[in-house]
Scaffold this motif. Sequence first.
Motif, short mmCIF file in Angstrom:
data_model
loop_
_atom_site.label_atom_id
_atom_site.label_comp_id
_atom_site.label_asym_id
_atom_site.label_seq_id
_atom_site.Cartn_x
_atom_site.Cartn_y
_atom_site.Cartn_z
N ILE A 1 -29.17 67.60 70.05
CA ILE A 1 -28.48 66.35 70.36
C ILE A 1 -27.66 65.97 69.14
O ILE A 1 -28.21 65.75 68.05
CB ILE A 1 -29.50 65.23 70.67
CG1 ILE A 1 -30.46 65.68 71.76
CG2 ILE A 1 -28.77 63.96 71.09
CD1 ILE A 1 -29.84 65.90 73.11
N CYS A 2 -26.34 65.91 69.30
CA CYS A 2 -25.43 65.72 68.17
C CYS A 2 -24.72 64.37 68.24
O CYS A 2 -24.59 63.77 69.30
CB CYS A 2 -24.39 66.84 68.14
SG CYS A 2 -25.09 68.49 67.92
N ARG A 3 -24.24 63.92 67.08
CA ARG A 3 -23.53 62.64 66.99
C ARG A 3 -22.15 62.72 67.62
O ARG A 3 -21.70 61.80 68.28
CB ARG A 3 -23.35 62.23 65.53
CG ARG A 3 -24.56 61.66 64.87
CD ARG A 3 -24.28 61.40 63.40
NE ARG A 3 -24.00 62.66 62.71
CZ ARG A 3 -23.65 62.75 61.44
NH1 ARG A 3 -23.49 61.66 60.72
NH2 ARG A 3 -23.44 63.92 60.88
N ASP A 4 -21.45 63.83 67.34
CA ASP A 4 -20.04 63.91 67.73
C ASP A 4 -19.60 65.37 67.75
O ASP A 4 -20.38 66.28 67.45
CB ASP A 4 -19.16 63.09 66.78
CG ASP A 4 -19.42 63.42 65.31
OD1 ASP A 4 -19.72 64.60 65.00
OD2 ASP A 4 -19.32 62.52 64.47
N LEU A 5 -18.33 65.58 68.09
CA LEU A 5 -17.81 66.94 68.19
C LEU A 5 -17.79 67.67 66.85
O LEU A 5 -18.02 68.87 66.79
CB LEU A 5 -16.40 66.90 68.79
CG LEU A 5 -16.29 66.53 70.26
CD1 LEU A 5 -14.84 66.54 70.70
CD2 LEU A 5 -17.11 67.47 71.12
N SER A 6 -17.51 66.95 65.78
CA SER A 6 -17.45 67.62 64.48
C SER A 6 -18.82 68.17 64.09
O SER A 6 -18.93 69.25 63.49
CB SER A 6 -16.94 66.66 63.40
OG SER A 6 -17.82 65.56 63.25
N GLU A 7 -19.89 67.46 64.46
CA GLU A 7 -21.23 67.98 64.17
C GLU A 7 -21.54 69.19 65.05
O GLU A 7 -22.18 70.14 64.60
CB GLU A 7 -22.27 66.88 64.39
CG GLU A 7 -23.66 67.28 63.94
CD GLU A 7 -24.60 66.10 63.86
OE1 GLU A 7 -24.93 65.67 62.73
OE2 GLU A 7 -25.01 65.59 64.92
N ILE A 8 -21.07 69.18 66.30
CA ILE A 8 -21.29 70.31 67.20
C ILE A 8 -20.74 71.60 66.60
O ILE A 8 -21.37 72.65 66.67
CB ILE A 8 -20.64 70.04 68.57
CG1 ILE A 8 -21.52 69.07 69.38
CG2 ILE A 8 -20.45 71.34 69.36
CD1 ILE A 8 -20.92 68.69 70.72
N THR A 9 -19.56 71.53 65.98
CA THR A 9 -18.92 72.74 65.48
C THR A 9 -19.68 73.36 64.30
O THR A 9 -19.44 74.52 63.95
CB THR A 9 -17.46 72.46 65.04
OG1 THR A 9 -17.45 71.43 64.05
CG2 THR A 9 -16.63 72.01 66.23
N THR A 10 -20.60 72.61 63.70
CA THR A 10 -21.45 73.18 62.65
C THR A 10 -22.46 74.15 63.24
O THR A 10 -22.86 75.13 62.60
CB THR A 10 -22.20 72.05 61.91
OG1 THR A 10 -21.25 71.15 61.35
CG2 THR A 10 -23.08 72.62 60.79
N TYR A 11 -22.85 73.91 64.49
CA TYR A 11 -23.96 74.66 65.09
C TYR A 11 -23.54 75.58 66.24
O TYR A 11 -24.33 76.42 66.65
CB TYR A 11 -25.03 73.68 65.59
CG TYR A 11 -25.60 72.84 64.48
CD1 TYR A 11 -26.63 73.32 63.68
CD2 TYR A 11 -25.08 71.58 64.18
CE1 TYR A 11 -27.15 72.57 62.64
CE2 TYR A 11 -25.59 70.82 63.14
CZ TYR A 11 -26.61 71.32 62.37
OH TYR A 11 -27.11 70.57 61.33
N ALA A 12 -22.32 75.41 66.75
CA ALA A 12 -21.87 76.23 67.88
C ALA A 12 -20.46 76.74 67.63
O ALA A 12 -19.63 76.05 67.02
CB ALA A 12 -21.91 75.40 69.17
N ARG A 13 -20.19 77.96 68.10
CA ARG A 13 -18.87 78.56 67.94
C ARG A 13 -17.98 78.11 69.11
O ARG A 13 -18.21 78.51 70.26
CB ARG A 13 -18.97 80.08 67.91
CG ARG A 13 -19.86 80.59 66.80
CD ARG A 13 -19.86 82.11 66.72
NE ARG A 13 -20.86 82.61 65.80
CZ ARG A 13 -20.70 82.64 64.47
NH1 ARG A 13 -19.57 82.23 63.93
NH2 ARG A 13 -21.67 83.11 63.69
N ILE A 14 -16.99 77.29 68.79
CA ILE A 14 -16.16 76.66 69.83
C ILE A 14 -14.69 76.94 69.54
O ILE A 14 -14.19 76.65 68.45
CB ILE A 14 -16.40 75.14 69.87
CG1 ILE A 14 -17.87 74.85 70.16
CG2 ILE A 14 -15.52 74.47 70.90
CD1 ILE A 14 -18.25 73.39 70.09
N ASP A 15 -13.98 77.50 70.55
CA ASP A 15 -12.55 77.74 70.37
C ASP A 15 -11.77 76.48 70.75
O ASP A 15 -12.33 75.49 71.23
CB ASP A 15 -12.08 78.95 71.19
CG ASP A 15 -12.33 78.79 72.68
OD1 ASP A 15 -12.36 77.64 73.18
OD2 ASP A 15 -12.49 79.82 73.37
#
Length: 207
Positions: A68-82
């Motif tokens: 469960i993440c705060r925002d999109l920028s935190e998501i990109t730390t943990y998931a590879r997103i194009d």
Amino acid sequence: MAQFFQIHPDNPQTRLIRRAVEILLEGGVVVYPTDSSYALGCQIGEKAAMERIRRLRQLDDKHNFTLICRDLSEITTYARIDNQAFRLLKSLTPGPYTFVYEATKQVPRRLLHPKRKAIGIRVPDHTICRALLGELNQPILSTTLIMPNAEQPLTDPYEMRELLDKHVDLIIDGGFCGLEPTTVVDMTAEPPLLIRRGKGDATLFEE
């Protein structure tokens, strides 16, 4: 005995949010509300807390936990997103969706799908949840609060207190937040694959 906090769903009390985060940082297991249902959560690096959640829900080692993440920028730390996927996430978050992505090396190996090295991620649209994440400054490792052999998540914090008092460290009563699970989409597939229809609009992912 679990602590029991009644936190206002629209104006969370800062003192209680800070104490809840202290419990997470001390290795605790917390029951908290999201925009789809109540959830069980712990700090991302706490192996013992994660195993407590597994035992409580009787989950095997193939169960996919969610970050469960705060925002999109935190998501990109943990998931590879194009870039294309990022635009889609931006249009659907925060909201009741769980997206499965290939994980980065920041995700502990024990959290990953054993074959695909993937992780579920989401950004909830719930004030208490977002306040916890803002104070914690990292994701919450999470799974829906649904008991073994039950068909739906628990919704009543007082029932949770009765059932879970000796099994968790904190129960947050944030009022009724729903009992419909998130819509789950596998973003490692091409095109993205709808895994579960839930609260989020699934029509974008239906063929």
